[in-house]
Write a protein that holds these residues in place. Structure first.
Motif, PDB file in Angstrom:
ATOM      1  N   PRO A  77       0.822  -1.210   0.000  1.00  0.00           N
ATOM      2  CA  PRO A  77       0.000   0.000   0.000  1.00  0.00           C
ATOM      3  C   PRO A  77       0.857   1.263   0.000  1.00  0.00           C
ATOM      4  CG  PRO A  77       0.031  -0.994   2.178  1.00  0.00           C
ATOM      5  CD  PRO A  77       0.727  -1.950   1.273  1.00  0.00           C
ATOM      6  N   GLY A  78       0.290   2.350  -0.556  1.00  0.00           N
ATOM      7  CA  GLY A  78       0.990   3.628  -0.553  1.00  0.00           C
ATOM      8  C   GLY A  78       2.213   3.617  -1.448  1.00  0.00           C
ATOM      9  N   SER A  79       3.194   4.460  -1.093  1.00  0.00           N
ATOM     10  CA  SER A  79       4.419   4.593  -1.885  1.00  0.00           C
ATOM     11  C   SER A  79       5.622   3.936  -1.225  1.00  0.00           C
ATOM     12  CB  SER A  79       4.720   6.090  -2.114  1.00  0.00           C
ATOM     13  OG  SER A  79       3.673   6.710  -2.822  1.00  0.00           O
ATOM     14  N   GLY A  80       5.377   3.091  -0.222  1.00  0.00           N
ATOM     15  CA  GLY A  80       6.486   2.429   0.458  1.00  0.00           C
ATOM     16  C   GLY A  80       7.300   1.533  -0.452  1.00  0.00           C
ATOM     17  N   GLY A  81       6.630   0.818  -1.361  1.00  0.00           N
ATOM     18  CA  GLY A  81       7.342  -0.050  -2.281  1.00  0.00           C
ATOM     19  C   GLY A  81       8.242   0.729  -3.212  1.00  0.00           C
ATOM     20  N   LEU A  82       7.778   1.903  -3.663  1.00  0.00           N
ATOM     21  CA  LEU A  82       8.592   2.738  -4.538  1.00  0.00           C
ATOM     22  C   LEU A  82       9.814   3.272  -3.799  1.00  0.00           C
ATOM     23  CD1 LEU A  82       8.977   4.211  -7.233  1.00  0.00           C
ATOM     24  CD2 LEU A  82       7.500   6.030  -6.364  1.00  0.00           C
ATOM     25  N   ALA A  83       9.627   3.688  -2.545  1.00  0.00           N
ATOM     26  CA  ALA A  83      10.749   4.219  -1.761  1.00  0.00           C
ATOM     27  C   ALA A  83      11.844   3.174  -1.589  1.00  0.00           C
ATOM     28  CB  ALA A  83      10.258   4.703  -0.405  1.00  0.00           C
ATOM     29  N   VAL A  84      11.457   1.957  -1.238  1.00  0.00           N
ATOM     30  CA  VAL A  84      12.444   0.895  -1.058  1.00  0.00           C
ATOM     31  C   VAL A  84      13.064   0.507  -2.400  1.00  0.00           C
ATOM     32  CG1 VAL A  84      12.759  -1.510  -0.318  1.00  0.00           C
ATOM     33  CG2 VAL A  84      11.334   0.045   1.029  1.00  0.00           C
ATOM     34  N   ALA A  85      12.276   0.552  -3.470  1.00  0.00           N
ATOM     35  CA  ALA A  85      12.813   0.237  -4.799  1.00  0.00           C
ATOM     36  C   ALA A  85      13.917   1.214  -5.179  1.00  0.00           C
ATOM     37  CB  ALA A  85      11.694   0.264  -5.834  1.00  0.00           C
ATOM     38  N   PHE A  86      13.755   2.483  -4.830  1.00  0.00           N
ATOM     39  CA  PHE A  86      14.806   3.465  -5.098  1.00  0.00           C
ATOM     40  C   PHE A  86      16.083   3.114  -4.328  1.00  0.00           C
ATOM     41  CE2 PHE A  86      11.620   6.856  -6.445  1.00  0.00           C
ATOM     42  CZ  PHE A  86      12.086   6.893  -7.741  1.00  0.00           C
ATOM     43  N   VAL A  87      15.935   2.657  -3.096  1.00  0.00           N
ATOM     44  CA  VAL A  87      17.103   2.272  -2.303  1.00  0.00           C
ATOM     45  C   VAL A  87      17.819   1.089  -2.951  1.00  0.00           C
ATOM     46  CG1 VAL A  87      17.877   1.397  -0.070  1.00  0.00           C
ATOM     47  CG2 VAL A  87      16.114   3.166  -0.168  1.00  0.00           C
ATOM     48  N   VAL A  88      17.040   0.108  -3.414  1.00  0.00           N
ATOM     49  CA  VAL A  88      17.621  -1.068  -4.068  1.00  0.00           C
ATOM     50  C   VAL A  88      18.363  -0.654  -5.338  1.00  0.00           C
ATOM     51  CG1 VAL A  88      17.076  -3.238  -5.244  1.00  0.00           C
ATOM     52  CG2 VAL A  88      15.908  -2.643  -3.113  1.00  0.00           C
ATOM     53  N   ALA A  89      17.732   0.195  -6.149  1.00  0.00           N
ATOM     54  CA  ALA A  89      18.367   0.648  -7.387  1.00  0.00           C
ATOM     55  C   ALA A  89      19.650   1.418  -7.096  1.00  0.00           C
ATOM     56  CB  ALA A  89      17.397   1.523  -8.181  1.00  0.00           C
ATOM     57  N   SER A  90      19.627   2.239  -6.052  1.00  0.00           N
ATOM     58  CA  SER A  90      20.822   3.009  -5.680  1.00  0.00           C
ATOM     59  C   SER A  90      21.947   2.082  -5.235  1.00  0.00           C
ATOM     60  CB  SER A  90      20.487   3.992  -4.560  1.00  0.00           C
ATOM     61  OG  SER A  90      19.478   4.883  -4.957  1.00  0.00           O
ATOM     62  N   ALA A  91      21.596   1.029  -4.509  1.00  0.00           N
ATOM     63  CA  ALA A  91      22.614   0.077  -4.046  1.00  0.00           C
ATOM     64  C   ALA A  91      23.256  -0.653  -5.218  1.00  0.00           C
ATOM     65  CB  ALA A  91      21.982  -0.923  -3.078  1.00  0.00           C
ATOM     66  N   VAL A  92      22.448  -1.003  -6.220  1.00  0.00           N
ATOM     67  CA  VAL A  92      22.980  -1.695  -7.395  1.00  0.00           C
ATOM     68  C   VAL A  92      23.986  -0.814  -8.136  1.00  0.00           C
ATOM     69  CG1 VAL A  92      22.358  -2.617  -9.662  1.00  0.00           C
ATOM     70  CG2 VAL A  92      20.951  -3.158  -7.671  1.00  0.00           C
ATOM     71  N   LEU A  93      23.703   0.491  -8.210  1.00  0.00           N
ATOM     72  CA  LEU A  93      24.552   1.421  -8.965  1.00  0.00           C
ATOM     73  C   LEU A  93      25.551   2.159  -8.080  1.00  0.00           C
ATOM     74  CD1 LEU A  93      21.808   2.934 -11.309  1.00  0.00           C
ATOM     75  CD2 LEU A  93      23.481   1.168 -11.868  1.00  0.00           C
ATOM     76  N   LEU A  94      25.761   1.683  -6.856  1.00  0.00           N
ATOM     77  CA  LEU A  94      26.641   2.369  -5.915  1.00  0.00           C
ATOM     78  C   LEU A  94      28.060   2.570  -6.450  1.00  0.00           C
ATOM     79  CD1 LEU A  94      26.726   3.614  -3.091  1.00  0.00           C
ATOM     80  CD2 LEU A  94      27.466   1.377  -2.200  1.00  0.00           C
ATOM     81  N   PRO A  95      28.680   1.600  -7.157  1.00  0.00           N
ATOM     82  CA  PRO A  95      30.035   1.835  -7.681  1.00  0.00           C
ATOM     83  C   PRO A  95      30.134   3.057  -8.590  1.00  0.00           C
ATOM     84  CG  PRO A  95      29.483  -0.497  -7.802  1.00  0.00           C
ATOM     85  CD  PRO A  95      28.224   0.218  -7.430  1.00  0.00           C
ATOM     86  N   PHE A  96      29.054   3.391  -9.289  1.00  0.00           N
ATOM     87  CA  PHE A  96      29.054   4.588 -10.127  1.00  0.00           C
ATOM     88  C   PHE A  96      28.662   5.828  -9.328  1.00  0.00           C
ATOM     89  CE2 PHE A  96      27.893   0.955 -12.813  1.00  0.00           C
ATOM     90  CZ  PHE A  96      28.879   1.023 -13.785  1.00  0.00           C
ATOM     91  N   GLY A  97      27.876   5.622  -8.279  1.00  0.00           N
ATOM     92  CA  GLY A  97      27.361   6.751  -7.517  1.00  0.00           C
ATOM     93  C   GLY A  97      28.384   7.437  -6.647  1.00  0.00           C
ATOM     94  N   VAL A  98      29.328   6.678  -6.088  1.00  0.00           N
ATOM     95  CA  VAL A  98      30.305   7.274  -5.183  1.00  0.00           C
ATOM     96  C   VAL A  98      31.186   8.313  -5.886  1.00  0.00           C
ATOM     97  CG1 VAL A  98      32.299   6.811  -3.722  1.00  0.00           C
ATOM     98  CG2 VAL A  98      30.297   5.320  -3.597  1.00  0.00           C
ATOM     99  N   PRO A  99      31.804   8.002  -7.041  1.00  0.00           N
ATOM    100  CA  PRO A  99      32.589   9.035  -7.733  1.00  0.00           C
ATOM    101  C   PRO A  99      31.749  10.238  -8.149  1.00  0.00           C
ATOM    102  CG  PRO A  99      33.087   6.851  -8.602  1.00  0.00           C
ATOM    103  CD  PRO A  99      31.888   6.706  -7.743  1.00  0.00           C
ATOM    104  N   ALA A 100      30.495   9.992  -8.576  1.00  0.00           N
ATOM    105  CA  ALA A 100      29.631  11.105  -8.980  1.00  0.00           C
ATOM    106  C   ALA A 100      29.315  12.000  -7.790  1.00  0.00           C
ATOM    107  CB  ALA A 100      28.342  10.566  -9.591  1.00  0.00           C
ATOM    108  N   ALA A 101      29.063  11.398  -6.625  1.00  0.00           N
ATOM    109  CA  ALA A 101      28.763  12.184  -5.433  1.00  0.00           C
ATOM    110  C   ALA A 101      29.955  13.038  -5.022  1.00  0.00           C
ATOM    111  CB  ALA A 101      28.355  11.257  -4.290  1.00  0.00           C
ATOM    112  N   VAL A 102      31.150  12.494  -5.147  1.00  0.00           N
ATOM    113  CA  VAL A 102      32.364  13.261  -4.821  1.00  0.00           C
ATOM    114  C   VAL A 102      32.504  14.452  -5.757  1.00  0.00           C
ATOM    115  CG1 VAL A 102      34.882  13.183  -4.754  1.00  0.00           C
ATOM    116  CG2 VAL A 102      33.554  11.279  -3.820  1.00  0.00           C
ATOM    117  N   ALA A 103      32.184  14.251  -7.044  1.00  0.00           N
ATOM    118  CA  ALA A 103      32.316  15.324  -8.029  1.00  0.00           C
ATOM    119  C   ALA A 103      31.321  16.454  -7.769  1.00  0.00           C
ATOM    120  CB  ALA A 103      32.126  14.774  -9.437  1.00  0.00           C
TER     121      ALA A 103
END
Length: 304
Positions: A175-201
């Motif tokens: 129910p609600g948007s809880g599934g979408l919120a957790v899905a974003f976390v999962v997607a971010s974890a999958v792409l974490l190797p690319f996200g860390v350098p981008a966050a530093v930049a």
């Protein structure tokens, strides 16, 4: 799924249109970050910001989730990561309009597989013609399409079809948007190797950070929230055909933000896909009104 009302399909169509506009302009803004962060870095940063905002705003009650709900949300997140990453890799190499046209093969095929009425098949055929003309325009234009960009767009198309299924399933069991919120976390974890350098930049450049925030808002938070709500009001096959608006909105966003001009053939193609989208939404609305009249005011509102 909530009870069907006469206004439900029209509201669902409006939600899909809002999602298409937001996604298109989010992609156009994201393209301006590619030289500094790369396509995968922008994808990871965008999804990471969206995950942070959604978790803080939604605060999903995950402690009470069942195993089925966790599986639905994780699968939803994996499709988000694949679809967004491949699509951004595509628009790094080919124009926004043709990229969306190729990517749209995913929901088109899904719609074809789920269609049960001849009328819907007719609108689908019109959308296919429009998408085909967009593809021809991309091939015969002044700049040939990069083969690797086309390949990434095809990969994004496959993930888009999976995303529609995963999103609908997550919306049904969570129910609600809880599934979408957790899905974003999962997607971010999958792409974490690319996200860390981008966050530093972006941490060292406020201008890049502002663009990344706008990209996350337009490209993730707004459109996926709207699509999740739309999938609760529309069948998946209708949702897939309505998404044919996105090549039109992407072409417009590419022209406004990136200066990618549309020739006459592309405008004709846009007219086809927009007509198909309007046709299927109107047909769906009429069907729902007839169904409501046949059931009558005393019928069970929870009945399918």
């Amino acid at each position: 799924m909530p009870p069907s009302t006469p206004s439900g399909p029209y509201l669902g169509a409006a939600l899909v249109f809002g999602s298409c506009v937001s996604l298109s302009f989010g992609a156009a803004v994201a393209a301006q970050l590619f030289p500094a962060l790369g396509a995968w870095g922008v994808t990871a940063l965008r999804l990471g910001i969206a995950a942070l905002v959604m978790i803080l705003v939604v605060r999903p009650a995950v402690r009470g989730w069942t195993r089925r709900q966790w599986r639905a949300s994780i699968l939803f997140g994996l499709t988000l990561a694949g679809m967004n990453g491949a699509f951004y890799a595509a628009i790094e190499r080919i124009p926004l309009g043709p990229a969306v046209a190729i990517e749209f093969l995913g929901p088109l095929v899904l719609s074809a597989l789920l269609t049960r009425r001849l009328r819907d098949a007719g609108w689908l055929a019109l959308a296919v013609i429009g998408i085909g003309l967009l593809g021809v325009d991309g091939l015969i234009g002044a700049d040939p399409l990069d083969p690797l960009g086309v390949l990434f767009a095809l990969v994004a198309a496959a993930f888009w079809a999976l995303y529609i299924r995963a999103s609908a399933h997550a919306g049904a069991v969570i129910p609600g948007s809880g599934g979408l919120a957790v899905a974003f976390v999962v997607a971010s974890a999958v792409l974490l190797p690319f996200g860390v350098p981008a966050a530093v930049a972006v941490a060292a450049d406020p201008a890049l950070l502002a663009l990344a925030a706008v990209t996350s808002l337009l490209g993730s938070i707004i459109p996926y929230t709207l699509e999740l709500a739309a999938l609760r009001r529309l069948p998946q096959r209708v949702f897939g055909i309505l998404l044919s608006l996105e090549p039109a909105t992407a072409t417009f966003a590419g022209w406004v933000v990136l200066g990618q001009h549309a020739r006459a053939l592309r405008l004709v193609a846009i007219g086809f896909v927009v007509t198909a989208s309007i046709g299927v939404s109107v047909a769906r609305g009429r069907t729902s009104r007839r169904g409501a009249a046949e059931r009558g005011p005393l019928s069970d509102p929870a009945a399918p």
